[in-house]
Design a protein around this motif. Structure first.
Motif, PDB file in Angstrom:
ATOM      1  N   ASN A   9      36.863-143.924 -24.248  1.00 19.01           N
ATOM      2  CA  ASN A   9      35.455-144.197 -23.925  1.00 19.01           C
ATOM      3  C   ASN A   9      35.244-145.675 -23.618  1.00 19.01           C
ATOM      4  O   ASN A   9      35.933-146.532 -24.165  1.00 19.01           O
ATOM      5  N   ARG A  10      34.274-145.950 -22.763  1.00 15.20           N
ATOM      6  CA  ARG A  10      33.968-147.342 -22.413  1.00 15.20           C
ATOM      7  C   ARG A  10      33.687-148.150 -23.671  1.00 15.20           C
ATOM      8  O   ARG A  10      32.891-147.733 -24.510  1.00 15.20           O
ATOM      9  N   GLY A  13      30.052-148.952 -23.928  1.00 21.92           N
ATOM     10  CA  GLY A  13      29.170-147.796 -23.755  1.00 21.92           C
ATOM     11  C   GLY A  13      27.951-147.813 -24.666  1.00 21.92           C
ATOM     12  O   GLY A  13      26.817-147.633 -24.213  1.00 21.92           O
ATOM     13  N   ILE A  14      28.174-148.013 -25.954  1.00 24.19           N
ATOM     14  CA  ILE A  14      27.061-147.898 -26.901  1.00 24.19           C
ATOM     15  C   ILE A  14      26.021-148.993 -26.649  1.00 24.19           C
ATOM     16  O   ILE A  14      24.821-148.740 -26.625  1.00 24.19           O
ATOM     17  N   LYS A  16      25.264-150.230 -23.940  1.00 23.90           N
ATOM     18  CA  LYS A  16      24.520-149.942 -22.709  1.00 23.90           C
ATOM     19  C   LYS A  16      23.565-148.760 -22.858  1.00 23.90           C
ATOM     20  O   LYS A  16      22.473-148.791 -22.308  1.00 23.90           O
ATOM     21  N   VAL A  17      23.957-147.736 -23.601  1.00 24.20           N
ATOM     22  CA  VAL A  17      23.050-146.579 -23.717  1.00 24.20           C
ATOM     23  C   VAL A  17      21.906-146.834 -24.703  1.00 24.20           C
ATOM     24  O   VAL A  17      20.924-146.105 -24.701  1.00 24.20           O
ATOM     25  N   THR A  18      22.053-147.859 -25.518  1.00 21.84           N
ATOM     26  CA  THR A  18      20.986-148.152 -26.482  1.00 21.84           C
ATOM     27  C   THR A  18      20.017-149.205 -25.964  1.00 21.84           C
ATOM     28  O   THR A  18      18.990-149.463 -26.572  1.00 21.84           O
ATOM     29  N   GLY A  19      20.376-149.840 -24.837  1.00 23.42           N
ATOM     30  CA  GLY A  19      19.539-150.930 -24.344  1.00 23.42           C
ATOM     31  C   GLY A  19      19.797-152.230 -25.101  1.00 23.42           C
ATOM     32  O   GLY A  19      19.095-153.222 -24.921  1.00 23.42           O
ATOM     33  N   LEU A  21      22.447-154.224 -24.885  1.00 29.10           N
ATOM     34  CA  LEU A  21      23.141-155.255 -24.119  1.00 29.10           C
ATOM     35  C   LEU A  21      22.114-156.128 -23.397  1.00 29.10           C
ATOM     36  O   LEU A  21      21.231-155.621 -22.712  1.00 29.10           O
ATOM     37  N   ILE A 479      31.748-155.658 -14.371  1.00 32.45           N
ATOM     38  CA  ILE A 479      30.523-155.537 -13.571  1.00 32.45           C
ATOM     39  C   ILE A 479      30.150-154.063 -13.407  1.00 32.45           C
ATOM     40  O   ILE A 479      29.406-153.700 -12.516  1.00 32.45           O
ATOM     41  N   GLY A 480      30.712-153.260 -14.290  1.00 27.72           N
ATOM     42  CA  GLY A 480      30.458-151.821 -14.245  1.00 27.72           C
ATOM     43  C   GLY A 480      31.739-151.046 -13.989  1.00 27.72           C
ATOM     44  O   GLY A 480      31.846-149.872 -14.311  1.00 27.72           O
ATOM     45  N   THR A 659      38.757-141.010 -16.568  1.00 27.30           N
ATOM     46  CA  THR A 659      37.295-140.945 -16.409  1.00 27.30           C
ATOM     47  C   THR A 659      36.778-142.163 -15.660  1.00 27.30           C
ATOM     48  O   THR A 659      35.934-142.060 -14.769  1.00 27.30           O
ATOM     49  N   GLU A 662      37.889-142.083 -11.918  1.00 28.39           N
ATOM     50  CA  GLU A 662      37.087-141.070 -11.208  1.00 28.39           C
ATOM     51  C   GLU A 662      35.693-141.623 -10.918  1.00 28.39           C
ATOM     52  O   GLU A 662      35.160-141.449  -9.825  1.00 28.39           O
ATOM     53  N   GLY A 663      35.136-142.270 -11.926  1.00 34.06           N
ATOM     54  CA  GLY A 663      33.791-142.834 -11.755  1.00 34.06           C
ATOM     55  C   GLY A 663      33.744-143.849 -10.627  1.00 34.06           C
ATOM     56  O   GLY A 663      32.776-143.910  -9.854  1.00 34.06           O
ATOM     57  N   GLN A 664      34.800-144.651 -10.497  1.00 33.21           N
ATOM     58  CA  GLN A 664      34.848-145.623  -9.391  1.00 33.21           C
ATOM     59  C   GLN A 664      34.848-144.916  -8.047  1.00 33.21           C
ATOM     60  O   GLN A 664      34.162-145.301  -7.115  1.00 33.21           O
TER      61      GLN A 664
ATOM     62  N   GLN B  89      22.310-140.073 -25.423  1.00 30.74           N
ATOM     63  CA  GLN B  89      23.059-141.340 -25.435  1.00 30.74           C
ATOM     64  C   GLN B  89      24.541-141.078 -25.689  1.00 30.74           C
ATOM     65  O   GLN B  89      25.412-141.614 -25.006  1.00 30.74           O
ATOM     66  N   GLN B  99      28.143-147.113 -15.712  1.00 30.03           N
ATOM     67  CA  GLN B  99      29.078-148.174 -15.326  1.00 30.03           C
ATOM     68  C   GLN B  99      28.452-149.513 -15.687  1.00 30.03           C
ATOM     69  O   GLN B  99      28.604-149.981 -16.807  1.00 30.03           O
ATOM     70  N   CYS B 100      27.693-150.105 -14.761  1.00 27.47           N
ATOM     71  CA  CYS B 100      27.107-151.406 -15.123  1.00 27.47           C
ATOM     72  C   CYS B 100      26.058-151.261 -16.205  1.00 27.47           C
ATOM     73  O   CYS B 100      25.755-152.211 -16.910  1.00 27.47           O
TER      74      CYS B 100
END
Ligand code: FES
Ligand code: FES
Lengths: 770, 155
Positions: A9-10, A13-14, A16-19, A21, A479-480, A659, A662-664, B89, B99-100
């Motif tokens: 996993n990234r 990730g956490i 970024k999904v929680t806001g 960052l 940068i993602g 993963t 693939e996302g790229q 989440q 990603q970003c």
């Protein structure tokens, strides 16, 4: 391998999904001022006078700067730009003056009060016109500008670089050819459209030290540019890039940083923030250069291409400090992924009164290969050869040569084609469910190398903690694309520590070690190698100490799950944690000290090309090859196109994280669809006409096709665990594959992007009139 | 001139004074330091600022701060319970649906709004619900998969 090759996993990730960052625009400092920019309303004009007197009097205004304050020119490869215009503006929207005020509202109000008197100059907005002898000169002093020696600006013209390839003898070959084809193509300006607009905050303390927080891909490149522009030693500049909300090239090099710094220098220690509006983002961050291409192709009856003479004319816009290198990259790939014996290529970077052209995912490759891949299909159709067959015949293969005559020692191009064909039958006819719609299939190749100076460097530091966890320090920016995660996986693999025990720190020139730039799909490769080297260094230290401690030869030791373990007697081991600060000897004394690994990397043996011929044995580190098949549906009444299915295959060398990669590819395909169908930054006499998401459509979730993503893993010998870069290459085939599908199915010719409904309907009308 | 407003912000009652012309997005980001909602355009075109107002997804850049009066506002910061993440989440992390990350808070809030209204949407309904949230990085595939996984798990 335990970690490399798995979908870890990234690591970000956490956050970024929680806001949680914090991106640059999310940062706020005590006493911070807000900046706004006065922009040129003329595409080309002398600045006669700037009147700031009314703006200065507005309460809350603290600083106003103009180009005169710091007139030194800067640029990555060619020093042709100022952060604020000096004496002259060269595109509509160019920054002329900047204000720092107590609030954003006041800053914007003040900007309106600045009055500028211009004297208009003749404009040129078409790159082909700009090359003509009588064209108005946009940089009359080009002959005095400094530039890196591999470039060739032509003084007293608008040509800021001319790269040429002269291989074999095209004219002789044309005489021998059974057929000659001539075709022209055009790709327009497009915008990167990261969802995060550019933002920067600058602060200058009483020692004169400068700190900059910037949403930038390359903190070290920014630091160097600022040092040169403002005559500040490097050790007095700290650039931090806390997070980047998408770049795609737009945040490479420097953009708005140079505008906030002069304000911060005069703001008596108060930090100054500038964030682009979406409109600014469309016009004032780099745009992808428009490009006119032209091919004369000599072909034998059997489909073998024996000569290509091509010309690429790049609309570099008002400043081409970065764009010149795109012209050069185009030359290295002059004929795309094909092995052609005779090549004559001229690639010109040309100034126009358009916004500043710069790097965009693919760095010129999408632009040139649109033409190259369309040209292939046009020729195949004329000869009555299958478009796939003509590609097979001419494809680069191991043992062949690239455009610069470099020998090819790995090339998975046809493997990718075959892999696509497993899931994609180009000849299968599918009827549309609707009577007005036509289903169509098309294919295209793509290739790209990292476009960077030969000797660019990367470095990494790994520090072990007392409990066996580790810090990894790099200045590669996530940068993602997922570099934080991939680099952590490399470290985990070499150190045999799970990724969750490694914390990666990036983007702070005071504390993280040198990285040239996060561009060119080079980070997994370059930074990856430096991380591996740093971890190997730490590992060597650990084995040294463990050998002493256990009385076992180093060669009989390995790292495993947080321990140094004997390969012969598995029960003989010592925890990495216990060696992290050095080794304590039986008598209580200590040796060595903390384990700190250092690693550096420069791509091996990449050398300059010959200036006269453009040829070179190794002008790039490696090539990444791939192929895409697309299945589209065209509405013959409206001209609308929908992309239904895409099958993609790229030779990535090694899939580091399925993963993520693939996302790229998925992201690149969809970005490619946008560039194929809708995206064009439009201008009228230099005035941008559609700088908003209402007037410039980018793909939404409804535009997403079904995607099958596949990989070939032909190892890149110099790559980390065999990997090569892929984030940019994946976008290249999308647009030509869609155009090929469209044109072949309807029997029409459209040789420019985007493939708008209007163009489709016109082309159909033209065909029916014939 | 400032107006006094009362509203529920991430499950807490708050009282606040706000100028009539400031957007709710600015109020949340600047006055409350809730920077999870992003400004990608400020014009209602990108969805990066999506929050839930009385359970429905709204572009915070298109709403005035004073309009929050009496409403229940949920931002991405209020979605998780401490370190316990919301199922959306978690699914975004597990499916590599970001990603970003700049579109991510808005994207998750739009998905949350959808699932509150319709716990079993089809894939097309999911795409439609997030079609106002632009993502330039992912190509949307893994985002749709992440949302559908939550839908499936709740069936
Ligand atoms: S910032 Fe609100 S929709 Fe873009
Ligand atoms: S993850 Fe970057 S915009 Fe969606």
């Amino acid at each position: 391998m335990k970690y490399v090759g798995t979908s870890v996993n990234r690591v970000d990730g956490i956050k970024k999904v929680t806001g949680d960052l914090k991106y640059v625009d999310d940062l706020k400092f005590p006493r911070m001022l807000y900046a706004a920019v006065k922009r040129s309303t003329r595409p080309h004009a002398k600045i006669i006078h700037i009147d700031i007197s009314k703006a200065e009097k507005l309460p809350g205004v603290k600083v106003i700067t103009t180009g005169k304050d710091f007139p030194k020119r800067v640029g990555l490869y060619l020093e042709d730009k100022n952060f604020l215009a000096v004496d002259k503006v060269r595109y509509m929207g160019e920054a002329v003056a900047a204000v720092a005020a107590e609030t954003e509202e006041i800053a914007h109000e003040a900007v309106k009060l600045i009055e500028i008197e211009y004297e208009d100059l003749p404009i040129v907005t078409n790159a082909l016109d700009a090359m003509k002898e009588d064209a108005p000169l946009i940089h009359p002093d080009l002959g005095t500008y400094k530039y890196a020696s591999v470039f060739a600006p032509k003084p007293d013209t608008n040509i800021s670089n001319h790269y040429k390839v002269r291989k074999g003898d095209v004219e002789e070959a044309f005489k021998k050819a059974d057929y000659i084809f001539e075709n022209d193509f055009y790709v327009p300006h497009i915008q990167h459209c990261p969802i995060e607009n550019h933002s920067a905050i600058a602060s200058v303390d009483r020692e004169g030290s400068l700190t900059v927080w910037a949403s930038c891909q390359s903190p070290y490149a920014v630091r160097l540019a600022l040092s040169v522009a403002f005559d500040i030693p490097l050790n007095k500049i700290r650039v931090l890039s806390p997070a980047v909300g998408g770049g795609f090239g737009s945040k490479a090099g420097t953009t708005l940083e140079g505008i906030v710094i002069p304000l911060a220098m005069k703001s008596k220690g108060r930090p100054v923030k500038l964030t682009f509006s979406r409109k600014d983002e469309f016009i004032n961050s780099f745009v992808r250069q428009g490009m006119h291409s032209k091919f004369k192709t000599g072909v034998m009856k059997n489909g073998k291409i024996i000569a290509i003479k091509d010309q690429y004319v790049w609309d570099g816009g008002a400043y081409t400090e970065y764009g010149v290198n795109i012209t050069k990259a185009a030359g290295f790939a002059a004929v795309g992924p094909y092995d052609i014996e005779n090549i004559w290529c001229d690639s010109y970077c040309v100034y126009t009164n358009h916004p500043v052209g710069g790097p965009y995912r693919g760095f010129g490759m999408s632009e040139i290969q649109f033409g190259i891949e369309r040209n292939m299909n046009i020729i195949a159709n004329e000869l009555g050869i299958d478009p796939i067959e003509i590609r097979r015949i001419n494809a680069q293969k191991v043992g062949g040569r690239t455009a610069t005559n470099a020998p090819i020692d790995t090339c998975g191009l046809l493997d990718c084609l075959d892999q696509v064909l497993e899931d994609f039958d180009p000849n299968e006819k599918v009827e549309s469910l609707s009577p007005n719609k036509v289903r169509a299939k098309g294919i295209a190749f793509g290739m790209k190398a990292p476009s960077m100076p030969n000797n660019v460097a990367s470095s990494a530091i790994v520090r072990l903690n007392e409990d066996g966890t580790a810090y990894l320090l790099v200045s590669a920016q996530d940068i993602g694309q997922g570099s934080d995660t991939a680099l952590t996986q490399f470290a985990a693999e070499v150190l045999s520590i799970p990724p969750e025990k490694i914390t990666i720190k990036t983007g702070d020139t005071d504390h993280t070690p040198y990285e040239w730039q996060t561009v060119a799909s080079r980070i997994t490769y370059c930074a990856g190698n430096s991380v591996i080297n740093a971890c190997e260094d730490a590992k060597a230290q650990l084995l040294e100490l463990a050998s002493l401690k256990l009385g076992i030869y180093k060669r009989d030791l390995k790292l495993e799950d947080g321990y140094v373990v004997s390969t012969i007697y598995p029960d003989k081991k010592v925890a990495i944690a216990d060696l992290s600060l050095g080794l304590t000897m039986p008598d209580g004394s200590g040796i060595h000290g903390p384990i700190i690994g250092r690693g550096v990397f420069i791509p091996p043996n990449v050398k300059d090309h010959d200036h006269e011929t453009g040829l070179g044995d190794k002008p790039v580190a490696y090539w990444t090859y791939g192929c895409q098949g697309v299945d589209i549906e065209v509405d013959t009444q409206t001209g609308n196109i929908k992309v239904l299915n895409v099958v993609s295959s790229f030779d990535v060398g090694k899939v580091v994280n399925p993963t993520l990669v693939e996302g790229q590819i998925e992201g690149a395909i969809v970005q490619g669809i946008g560039s194929a169908l809708w995206e064009e930054l439009k201008f009228k006499d230099g005035k941008p006409l559609n700088p908003s998401f209402v007037d410039y459509k980018i793909p939404t979730a409804n535009d997403m096709p079904e995607m099958i993503i596949k990989f070939i893993e032909n190892e890149e010998k110099t790559g980390p665990f065999g990997a090569r870069g892929v984030s940019e290459p994946a976008m290249i085939p999308s647009a030509p594959a869609i155009a090929n599908a469209l044109c072949d199915a309807l029997g029409i010719t459209i040789n420019s992007l985007p493939l708008t409904p209007e163009k489709v309907l016109n082309a159909m009308k033209e065909k029916n009139n014939k | 001139m400032k107006y006094k407003i009362n509203f529920i912000l991430n499950n807490e009652n708050v009282e606040h004074e706000v100028e009539a012309n400031r957007t709710l997005l600015k109020v949340l980001r600047e006055d409350f330091d809730l920077t999870g909602a992003k400004e990608g355009c400020g014009l209602g075109e990108c969805g990066a600022c999506t929050i839930l107002v009385d359970g429905r997804p709204v572009n915070a850049c298109m709403m005035l701060g004073i309009e929050a009066d009496g409403k229940e506002i949920l931002t991405i910061e209020g979605l998780s319970n401490g370190t316990k993440l919301d199922e959306l989440q978690l699914s975004f992390v597990n499916n590599g649906a970001l990603q970003c990350g700049y579109c991510t808070p808005g994207m998750i809030m739009s998905a949350k709004g959808l699932l509150k209204e319709n716990a079993t949407p089809t894939e097309d309904e999911v795409k439609e619900a997030i079609s106002g949230n632009l993502c330039r990085c992912t190509g949307y595939k893994k985002i749709v998969e992440a949302i559908m996984e939550v839908v499936e798990n709740n069936k």
